[in-house]
Design a protein around this motif. Structure first.
Motif, short mmCIF file in Angstrom:
data_model
loop_
_atom_site.label_atom_id
_atom_site.label_comp_id
_atom_site.label_asym_id
_atom_site.label_seq_id
_atom_site.Cartn_x
_atom_site.Cartn_y
_atom_site.Cartn_z
N VAL A 135 0.83 -1.21 0.00
CA VAL A 135 0.00 0.00 0.00
C VAL A 135 0.85 1.24 0.00
N GLY A 136 1.94 1.18 0.73
CA GLY A 136 2.80 2.34 0.85
C GLY A 136 3.42 2.78 -0.46
N GLU A 137 3.48 1.86 -1.44
CA GLU A 137 4.10 2.19 -2.72
C GLU A 137 3.17 2.97 -3.63
N ARG A 138 1.88 2.93 -3.30
CA ARG A 138 0.93 3.57 -4.18
C ARG A 138 0.99 5.07 -4.06
N SER A 139 0.78 5.71 -5.20
CA SER A 139 0.61 7.16 -5.13
C SER A 139 -0.86 7.41 -4.82
N MET A 140 -1.15 8.37 -3.97
CA MET A 140 -2.50 8.57 -3.54
C MET A 140 -3.07 9.88 -4.09
N THR A 141 -4.35 9.81 -4.48
CA THR A 141 -5.03 11.01 -4.91
C THR A 141 -5.32 11.87 -3.69
N ARG A 142 -5.01 13.11 -3.75
CA ARG A 142 -5.18 13.98 -2.59
C ARG A 142 -6.65 14.03 -2.17
N GLY A 143 -6.87 13.78 -0.90
CA GLY A 143 -8.21 13.88 -0.36
C GLY A 143 -8.97 12.57 -0.39
N SER A 144 -8.91 11.84 -1.49
CA SER A 144 -9.71 10.62 -1.59
C SER A 144 -9.01 9.44 -0.93
N ASN A 145 -7.69 9.53 -0.73
CA ASN A 145 -6.91 8.42 -0.21
C ASN A 145 -7.05 7.17 -1.06
N LEU A 146 -7.34 7.32 -2.32
CA LEU A 146 -7.38 6.19 -3.24
C LEU A 146 -6.17 6.30 -4.15
N PRO A 147 -5.63 5.14 -4.53
CA PRO A 147 -4.46 5.17 -5.39
C PRO A 147 -4.80 5.65 -6.79
N ASP A 148 -3.85 6.34 -7.46
CA ASP A 148 -4.06 6.75 -8.85
C ASP A 148 -4.18 5.51 -9.74
N THR A 149 -3.09 4.76 -9.82
CA THR A 149 -3.10 3.47 -10.49
C THR A 149 -2.16 2.54 -9.76
N THR A 150 -2.46 1.27 -9.84
CA THR A 150 -1.61 0.27 -9.21
C THR A 150 -1.72 -1.00 -10.03
N ARG A 151 -0.75 -1.89 -9.88
CA ARG A 151 -0.75 -3.09 -10.69
C ARG A 151 -1.69 -4.16 -10.13
N TYR A 152 -1.90 -4.12 -8.81
CA TYR A 152 -2.72 -5.14 -8.17
C TYR A 152 -3.95 -4.52 -7.51
N PRO A 153 -5.02 -5.31 -7.42
CA PRO A 153 -6.23 -4.80 -6.77
C PRO A 153 -6.05 -4.69 -5.26
N PRO A 154 -6.96 -3.97 -4.56
CA PRO A 154 -6.82 -3.79 -3.11
C PRO A 154 -6.91 -5.13 -2.37
N GLY A 155 -6.13 -5.27 -1.31
CA GLY A 155 -6.18 -6.49 -0.50
C GLY A 155 -5.15 -7.52 -0.92
N ASP A 156 -5.32 -8.71 -0.37
CA ASP A 156 -4.40 -9.81 -0.62
C ASP A 156 -4.65 -10.42 -2.00
N LEU A 157 -3.59 -10.63 -2.76
CA LEU A 157 -3.75 -11.19 -4.11
C LEU A 157 -4.36 -12.60 -4.06
N ALA A 158 -4.05 -13.35 -3.02
CA ALA A 158 -4.62 -14.71 -2.89
C ALA A 158 -6.14 -14.66 -2.81
N VAL A 159 -6.66 -13.64 -2.14
CA VAL A 159 -8.12 -13.50 -2.05
C VAL A 159 -8.71 -13.23 -3.43
N TRP A 160 -7.99 -12.46 -4.24
CA TRP A 160 -8.49 -12.16 -5.59
C TRP A 160 -8.46 -13.39 -6.49
N ILE A 161 -7.47 -14.24 -6.30
CA ILE A 161 -7.44 -15.50 -7.06
C ILE A 161 -8.63 -16.36 -6.63
N PHE A 162 -8.89 -16.38 -5.32
CA PHE A 162 -10.05 -17.10 -4.79
C PHE A 162 -11.35 -16.52 -5.38
#
Lengths: 94, 201
Positions: free
Chosen positions: B3-30
């Motif tokens: 999470v710390g690697e993501r650049s964050m949109t000011r105010g929204s605390n959401l990442p601009d773009t990232t390679r992986y979806p939020p949370g654990d990748l194993a959960v996304w495979i599930f």
């Protein structure tokens, strides 16, 4: 003051309201007993649109690039296409 | 997740773009595996219906669309509450996150209550898996989803309890994001199931 507090409505709240609205439209279509291929594909289209809103707006995939950006959309299009074909063919059989 | 690697949109605390979806990748495979199973169910329903159009339309009319509407609204509202919970923890508002998670849990329990009432009504009328092909699909599909909602509610309960104990903060909350993603998947599946089984004919 942050950008969020300056907005009149949070983006996720807007997505939520659109989802509720589209759900009500689907329910009304069922309640009225509307039939025909046009209605079927309209309702199916609404479902796929709602799914994409969940993926992009709620799951946060609009911020993701690469495979995961398109995983949910691909699933929706695949399921929608196959279900659509089945309903289209069944209209010819009926 | 980094999470710390993501650049964050000011105010929204959401990442601009990232390679992986939020949370654990194993959960996304599930999640993808679960979606594949539900896709098979949906497509099987649609193609089986081709052979039994009159029967499917006849027995679909016996379903309670009002209950299905309430259930859809309950799941959508729960998903919205979960989104707010994730936003709260990203902004470091631990108490807010806990409250949103409890609210989402309440909506999940409401879904289970309404669906249980539906099942009780059908079973009381003698509907069984073996009654006919439509009810076989209706009961198995919706009950399979019902089990996922139960698991989702348990996940939300555990997350709410752990948030209350201070296990997560603005920097470390991947579990909350993973649980949220699972819940959204449960919601997503219902948004296809609702029109397919209750409305389309």
């Amino acid at each position: 003051m942050t950008a969020d507090t300056q907005r009149w409505i949070r983006p996720c709240t807007l997505v939520y309201l659109v989802l509720v609205g589209l759900t009500l439209v689907t329910w009304v279509a069922g309640r009225l007993g509307l039939q025909g291929m046009g209605v079927t594909f309209f309702v199916l289209g609404l479902a796929l649109l709602k799914g994409q809103l969940i993926g992009d707006g709620f799951m946060g995939l609009r911020h993701v690039r690469g495979f995961w950006r398109w995983a949910i959309l691909t699933w929706l299009v695949g399921v929608g296409a196959l279900v659509g074909v089945a309903f289209f063919l069944s209209s010819g059989l009926h | 997740m980094l999470v710390g690697e993501r650049s964050m949109t000011r105010g929204s605390n959401l990442p601009d773009t990232t390679r992986y979806p939020p949370g654990d990748l194993a959960v996304w495979i599930f999640i993808l595996a679960e979606l594949a199973v539900f896709a098979i169910f949906f497509v099987a329903y649609a193609f089986t219906r081709m052979q039994h159009v009159v029967l499917f339309d006849q027995y679909q009319a016996t379903l309670d669309r009002n209950a299905a509407l309430l259930n859809t609204l309950a799941l959508i509202t729960a998903s919205y509450f979960v989104v707010r919970a994730v936003a709260a923890i990203r902004e470091g508002r631990v108490e807010g996150c806990r409250r949103w998670l409890w609210a989402a849990t309440g909506m999940g329990l409401l879904f289970l209550l309404i669906k249980s009432t539906e099942y009780a009504h059908h079973l009381g009328e003698g509907v069984r898996l073996s009654s006919n092909t439509f009810y076989m699909f209706y009961l198995s599909l919706t009950f399979f989803h019902f089990m996922h909602v139960i698991l989702g509610v348990i996940v939300l309960l555990v997350l709410a309890a752990r948030v209350g104990r201070g296990c997560y903060d603005a920097r470390d909350h991947a579990d909350v994001e993973s649980g949220a993603s699972y819940w959204h998947m449960v919601d997503l599946v219902w948004l296809i199931l609702f029109p397919l089984v209750y409305v389309m004919h």
